[in-house]
Motif scaffolding. Sequence first.
Motif, PDB file in Angstrom:
ATOM      1  N   ALA A   3     -13.730  10.146   0.925  1.00  0.00           N
ATOM      2  CA  ALA A   3     -14.657  11.298   0.857  1.00  0.00           C
ATOM      3  C   ALA A   3     -15.808  11.108   1.841  1.00  0.00           C
ATOM      4  CB  ALA A   3     -15.203  11.429  -0.565  1.00  0.00           C
ATOM      5  N   GLY A   4     -16.179  12.194   2.464  1.00  0.00           N
ATOM      6  CA  GLY A   4     -17.318  12.123   3.394  1.00  0.00           C
ATOM      7  C   GLY A   4     -18.123  13.405   3.326  1.00  0.00           C
ATOM      8  N   VAL A   5     -19.417  13.268   3.544  1.00  0.00           N
ATOM      9  CA  VAL A   5     -20.298  14.457   3.596  1.00  0.00           C
ATOM     10  C   VAL A   5     -20.634  14.799   5.045  1.00  0.00           C
ATOM     11  CG1 VAL A   5     -21.350  14.220   1.306  1.00  0.00           C
ATOM     12  CG2 VAL A   5     -22.299  12.943   3.249  1.00  0.00           C
ATOM     13  N   PRO A  29     -22.253  19.344  -0.638  1.00  0.00           N
ATOM     14  CA  PRO A  29     -22.228  20.334  -1.722  1.00  0.00           C
ATOM     15  C   PRO A  29     -23.539  20.334  -2.488  1.00  0.00           C
ATOM     16  CG  PRO A  29     -20.730  18.482  -2.177  1.00  0.00           C
ATOM     17  CD  PRO A  29     -21.349  18.228  -0.855  1.00  0.00           C
ATOM     18  N   SER A  30     -23.823  21.466  -3.125  1.00  0.00           N
ATOM     19  CA  SER A  30     -25.080  21.517  -3.878  1.00  0.00           C
ATOM     20  C   SER A  30     -24.886  20.718  -5.163  1.00  0.00           C
ATOM     21  CB  SER A  30     -25.424  22.958  -4.221  1.00  0.00           C
ATOM     22  OG  SER A  30     -24.571  23.369  -5.267  1.00  0.00           O
ATOM     23  N   GLU A  83     -24.236  27.537  -3.680  1.00  0.00           N
ATOM     24  CA  GLU A  83     -23.769  27.333  -2.299  1.00  0.00           C
ATOM     25  C   GLU A  83     -24.021  25.882  -1.893  1.00  0.00           C
ATOM     26  OE1 GLU A  83     -21.877  30.212  -1.991  1.00  0.00           O
ATOM     27  OE2 GLU A  83     -22.272  29.578   0.059  1.00  0.00           O
ATOM     28  N   PRO A  84     -23.165  25.325  -1.018  1.00  0.00           N
ATOM     29  CA  PRO A  84     -23.444  23.950  -0.562  1.00  0.00           C
ATOM     30  C   PRO A  84     -24.757  23.912   0.232  1.00  0.00           C
ATOM     31  CG  PRO A  84     -21.442  24.837   0.497  1.00  0.00           C
ATOM     32  CD  PRO A  84     -21.947  25.885  -0.421  1.00  0.00           C
ATOM     33  N   GLY A 117     -34.950  15.102   1.496  1.00  0.00           N
ATOM     34  CA  GLY A 117     -33.998  14.657   0.481  1.00  0.00           C
ATOM     35  C   GLY A 117     -32.718  14.093   1.075  1.00  0.00           C
ATOM     36  N   TYR A 118     -31.656  14.256   0.310  1.00  0.00           N
ATOM     37  CA  TYR A 118     -30.357  13.667   0.665  1.00  0.00           C
ATOM     38  C   TYR A 118     -29.828  14.240   1.980  1.00  0.00           C
ATOM     39  CZ  TYR A 118     -25.433  12.325   0.048  1.00  0.00           C
ATOM     40  OH  TYR A 118     -24.166  11.816   0.223  1.00  0.00           O
ATOM     41  N   GLU A 119     -30.028  15.563   2.182  1.00  0.00           N
ATOM     42  CA  GLU A 119     -29.523  16.160   3.426  1.00  0.00           C
ATOM     43  C   GLU A 119     -30.164  15.520   4.654  1.00  0.00           C
ATOM     44  OE1 GLU A 119     -30.209  17.859   0.345  1.00  0.00           O
ATOM     45  OE2 GLU A 119     -31.026  19.602   1.386  1.00  0.00           O
TER      46      GLU A 119
END
Length: 186
Positions: A57-59, A78-79, A85-86, A148-150
Amino acid sequence: MITMKDIVREGHPALRKRGAKVEFPLSDEHKALAKEMLEYLHNSQDDEIAAKYGLRAGVGLAAPQLGKSIQMTALFVPSYYEDEEPYLDEVWINPRIIRESVKRACLREGEGCLSVDRDVPGMVVRAARITVQYYTVDGEKITRKLDGYEAIVVQHEIDHLNGVMFYDHIDKENPLNIPTGVNVLG
Ligand SMILES: OCN(O)CCCc1ccccc1
Ligand code: NI
């Protein structure tokens, strides 16, 4: 479709080079690559498809990870909530960080990489907030703020476009040390 055999691993020169700027309008080859990279991320986060094809898995997935030394990365974050929505679901061309906060952040779990077949424990300290400028596959110029994470994911991907690996940021002497004032996420 892209599977793990297409993803180059540590030692491949493309991971340690700065990618070339992508020209617009995108060539058919680059358009197809962009589509396939985002498809990989969607497939890798679909339990059934990922199991069927043995996908990690990868983002995010950056073109150098496919041995293509160009400034292109796919992002699929993904959200937190299923029905939303992602946060990110697109391909960025020639992205660059134009501003970053003094404030630092890191993931409590550290980071991994599809191009690294081993665990590398340690805090990957990055900017907590960034302003990025990139182009969409249609050539639209976008400026956007992330936190944040993004923000962590995008910095990991843009690093790949510049030949930087996540463990380059880990403090060799004291890998698990969290410098004062660093936001720990997750
Ligand atoms: O380059 C993308 N790839 O190696 C997949 C992992 C992406 C990633 C993992 C942890 C923190 C940020 C980003
Ligand atoms: Ni990576």
